[in-house]
Design an enzyme around this catalytic site. Structure first.
Site, PDB file in Angstrom:
ATOM      1  N   GLY A  75       0.802  -1.216   0.000  1.00 14.20           N
ATOM      2  CA  GLY A  75       0.000   0.000   0.000  1.00 14.20           C
ATOM      3  C   GLY A  75       0.835   1.266   0.000  1.00 14.20           C
ATOM      4  O   GLY A  75       0.517   2.238  -0.695  1.00 14.20           O
ATOM      5  N   THR A  76       1.901   1.267   0.778  1.00 10.30           N
ATOM      6  CA  THR A  76       2.735   2.472   0.865  1.00 10.30           C
ATOM      7  C   THR A  76       3.293   2.829  -0.506  1.00 10.30           C
ATOM      8  O   THR A  76       3.283   3.990  -0.923  1.00 10.30           O
ATOM      9  CB  THR A  76       3.892   2.240   1.860  1.00 10.30           C
ATOM     10  OG1 THR A  76       3.325   1.887   3.129  1.00 10.30           O
ATOM     11  CG2 THR A  76       4.762   3.464   2.013  1.00 10.30           C
ATOM     12  N   ASN A 100      -8.123   4.483   8.658  1.00  5.95           N
ATOM     13  CA  ASN A 100      -7.573   3.303   9.337  1.00  5.95           C
ATOM     14  C   ASN A 100      -7.620   3.408  10.855  1.00  5.95           C
ATOM     15  O   ASN A 100      -7.569   2.389  11.539  1.00  5.95           O
ATOM     16  CB  ASN A 100      -6.124   3.064   8.901  1.00  5.95           C
ATOM     17  CG  ASN A 100      -5.279   4.309   8.993  1.00  5.95           C
ATOM     18  OD1 ASN A 100      -5.558   5.316   8.358  1.00  5.95           O
ATOM     19  ND2 ASN A 100      -4.242   4.251   9.808  1.00  5.95           N
ATOM     20  N   GLN A 141      -8.043  -0.042   3.698  1.00  4.09           N
ATOM     21  CA  GLN A 141      -8.905  -0.544   4.776  1.00  4.09           C
ATOM     22  C   GLN A 141     -10.285  -0.948   4.277  1.00  4.09           C
ATOM     23  O   GLN A 141     -11.013  -1.644   4.977  1.00  4.09           O
ATOM     24  CB  GLN A 141      -9.070   0.543   5.855  1.00  4.09           C
ATOM     25  CG  GLN A 141      -7.790   0.943   6.536  1.00  4.09           C
ATOM     26  CD  GLN A 141      -7.349  -0.062   7.590  1.00  4.09           C
ATOM     27  OE1 GLN A 141      -8.157  -0.825   8.110  1.00  4.09           O
ATOM     28  NE2 GLN A 141      -6.061  -0.073   7.892  1.00  4.09           N
ATOM     29  N   HIS A 188      -1.965  -7.484   2.880  1.00  3.13           N
ATOM     30  CA  HIS A 188      -2.008  -7.954   4.269  1.00  3.13           C
ATOM     31  C   HIS A 188      -3.236  -7.509   5.042  1.00  3.13           C
ATOM     32  O   HIS A 188      -3.441  -7.931   6.180  1.00  3.13           O
ATOM     33  CB  HIS A 188      -0.708  -7.600   5.016  1.00  3.13           C
ATOM     34  CG  HIS A 188      -0.488  -6.137   5.240  1.00  3.13           C
ATOM     35  ND1 HIS A 188      -0.862  -5.509   6.388  1.00  3.13           N
ATOM     36  CD2 HIS A 188       0.078  -5.192   4.465  1.00  3.13           C
ATOM     37  CE1 HIS A 188      -0.523  -4.223   6.305  1.00  3.13           C
ATOM     38  NE2 HIS A 188       0.045  -4.014   5.145  1.00  3.13           N
ATOM     39  N   THR A 208      11.176  -6.936 -10.935  1.00  4.67           N
ATOM     40  CA  THR A 208      10.712  -8.287 -11.272  1.00  4.67           C
ATOM     41  C   THR A 208       9.479  -8.644 -10.460  1.00  4.67           C
ATOM     42  O   THR A 208       9.451  -8.453  -9.247  1.00  4.67           O
ATOM     43  CB  THR A 208      11.840  -9.303 -10.997  1.00  4.67           C
ATOM     44  OG1 THR A 208      12.942  -8.964 -11.836  1.00  4.67           O
ATOM     45  CG2 THR A 208      11.392 -10.726 -11.281  1.00  4.67           C
ATOM     46  N   CYS A 217       4.885   6.261  17.962  1.00  2.00           N
ATOM     47  CA  CYS A 217       5.646   6.802  19.083  1.00  2.00           C
ATOM     48  C   CYS A 217       6.969   7.272  18.500  1.00  2.00           C
ATOM     49  O   CYS A 217       7.709   6.494  17.939  1.00  2.00           O
ATOM     50  CB  CYS A 217       5.854   5.662  20.067  1.00  2.00           C
ATOM     51  SG  CYS A 217       6.809   6.092  21.490  1.00  2.00           S
TER      52      CYS A 217
HETATM   53  C1  LIG Z   1      -4.991   3.292   5.171  1.00  5.19           C
HETATM   54  C2  LIG Z   1      -3.649   2.665   4.946  1.00  5.19           C
HETATM   55  N1  LIG Z   1      -2.905   3.048   3.900  1.00  5.19           N
HETATM   56  C3  LIG Z   1      -1.708   2.510   3.646  1.00  5.19           C
HETATM   57  C4  LIG Z   1      -1.177   1.537   4.445  1.00  5.19           C
HETATM   58  C5  LIG Z   1       0.177   0.986   4.129  1.00  5.19           C
HETATM   59  O1  LIG Z   1       0.096  -0.234   3.438  1.00  5.19           O
HETATM   60  P1  LIG Z   1       1.343  -1.237   3.438  1.00  5.19           P
HETATM   61  O2  LIG Z   1       1.538  -1.645   4.860  1.00  5.19           O
HETATM   62  O3  LIG Z   1       0.921  -2.361   2.548  1.00  5.19           O
HETATM   63  O4  LIG Z   1       2.510  -0.512   2.881  1.00  5.19           O
HETATM   64  C6  LIG Z   1      -1.906   1.094   5.547  1.00  5.19           C
HETATM   65  C7  LIG Z   1      -1.321   0.053   6.409  1.00  5.19           C
HETATM   66  O5  LIG Z   1      -1.656  -0.281   7.441  1.00  5.19           O
HETATM   67  C8  LIG Z   1      -3.183   1.674   5.822  1.00  5.19           C
HETATM   68  O6  LIG Z   1      -3.912   1.312   6.872  1.00  5.19           O
END
Ligand SMILES: Cc1ncc(COP(=O)(O)O)c(C=O)c1O
Length: 379
Positions: free
Chosen positions: A57-58, A144, A172, A194, A230, A318
């Site tokens: 996601g990031t 989230n 989410q 995940h 890849t 934190c």
């Molecule tokens: C709303 C949201 N965006 C992005 C992410 C990041 O995704 P990833 O952990 O697959 O990089 C998360 C991860 O918890 C999330 O809750």
């Protein structure tokens, strides 16, 4: 992980062959990747050609924010504004801040109401004044931390009037609420493995056909030249399996887990004095419950609960050992001291009524102990 996603991962792990190779093993691996792409697209109302696989996601969020900004800015130098809701995940917020610092972007944080829901009137005002300078809008499908569903159809309708592309982080939302990329009118959407019972390190950006995205990562030119690297056929097959079964099982999951979550919320509010539910009562993710417990640190609650066998999250990072209140709660107007006692409970496929009962049995005592410890002094 969902058992079917684990099974596919294990079956496919023994496979050799780079999906970009032209020999027999490579072509077989490519077939697995393309079938996974089709499966994932079908589950989310997208075309297979709209699926760009990423490492999570990031990465998909970074590609959306930076890639859209650069593509739009290159065509029109005035387009410097990045509009994001103030409650985005750091995977959207931080690239947006970074672009402001390093790439001449102007960051606009869109306000939310006290439930954490985007104020559409603020977006409308912003666009009425600055649409010609706007590169993109990024508003998450669901938050989230406090689980608030965002008014995306209003966002898309407004953005359409001005031809501004919209990205939504739906990490989410997938598997919890209906997500149909085609019907949403979005230009780009992020998801990750995940959160849906799939493997970590696999995700995707759905990008509307014809959407211009400047690559963030350069190399072998995979994924339409937008995301080089890849591809891992086994990981992607497992990811697509997880998405597909999460979407198939969504309605049943939402009603079963939603009812459990309601039990949890009612139980906490009834048994812990001063507990405040954060986020909307309805219009929130079915598996999410979020509270503040004034007069204590979320971290104390987290550790005390952990030692009682309950794993929860404060939702805020934190930093350097100093607890900081969540930017989401602050954007909702929650008082800083109150925000420090935040705790999020997430339910999942394996959650059962006895889990909620176990939490309710220990939580009142835990909050009492955490309150006795008080708040850490932050200078
Ligand atoms: C709303 C949201 N965006 C992005 C992410 C990041 O995704 P990833 O952990 O697959 O990089 C998360 C991860 O918890 C999330 O809750």
């Amino acid at each position: 992980m969902a058992p079917e996603a684990t099974r596919v991962l294990v079956e496919q792990l023994a496979r050799t062959g780079n999906p970009s190779s032209l020999h027999t093993s490579g072509r077989a691996a490519r077939r697995v990747v393309e079938e996974s792409r089709e499966q994932l697209a079908a589950a989310l109302g997208a075309r297979p050609s709209e699926v760009l696989f990423t490492g999570g996601g990031t990465e998909a969020d970074n590609l959306a924010v930076k890639g859209l900004f650069w593509a739009r800015r290159t065509r029109d130098l005035r387009r410097r504004r990045i509009l994001v809701s103030a409650v985005e995940h750091h995977a959207v917020l931080d690239p947006a801040f970074w672009m402001a610092e390093h790439a001449s972007a102007e960051l606009v944080l869109l306000p939310v109401d006290s439930d954490g829901v985007l104020r559409v009137d603020a977006l409308a005002e912003e666009l009425a004044e600055h649409a010609d300078e706007t590169a993109l809008i990024s508003v998450m499908w669901a938050n989230n931390e406090v689980g608030a569903l965002q008014p995306l159809s209003d966002v898309v309708a407004l953005a359409r009037q001005y031809g501004v592309p919209v990205h939504a982080d739906a990490v989410q939302a997938v598997g919890q609420v209906p997500v149909d990329f085609g019907a949403s009118g979005l230009d780009a959407l992020t998801l990750t493995g995940h959160k849906v019972g799939g493997p970590g390190g696999a995700g995707a950006l759905l990008a509307r056909r014809g959407l211009e995205l400047t690559p963030v990562q350069h190399g072998g030119g995979q994924e339409r030249g937008v995301r080089s690297g890849t591809l891992d056929a086994a990981l992607l097959a497992s990811f697509a399996t997880a998405v597909s079964s999460a979407v198939d099982g969504r309605a049943a999951f939402a009603s079963r887990v939603g009812a459990l979550r309601d039990e949890l919320v009612d139980g906490v509010l009834a048994s812990v004095p001063g507990a405040v539910l954060r986020g909307p009562r309805s219009g929130r993710l079915p598996a999410n419950a979020h509270f503040t417990f004034g007069g204590c640190e979320g971290d104390s609650l987290l550790y005390l609960l952990d030692s009682a066998g309950v794993e929860a999250s404060t939702g805020s990072a934190c930093q350097a050992g100093v607890p900081r209140p969540s930017h989401v709660l602050l954007a909702m107007g929650v008082d800083e001291l109150e925000a420090r006692g935040a705790l999020r409970f997430s339910l999942g496929h394996t959650s059962v009524p006895s889990d909620v009962a176990a939490l309710l049995a220990v939580l009142p005592g835990v909050v009492e102990r955490a309150r006795a410890a008080g708040l850490a002094v932050v200078s």
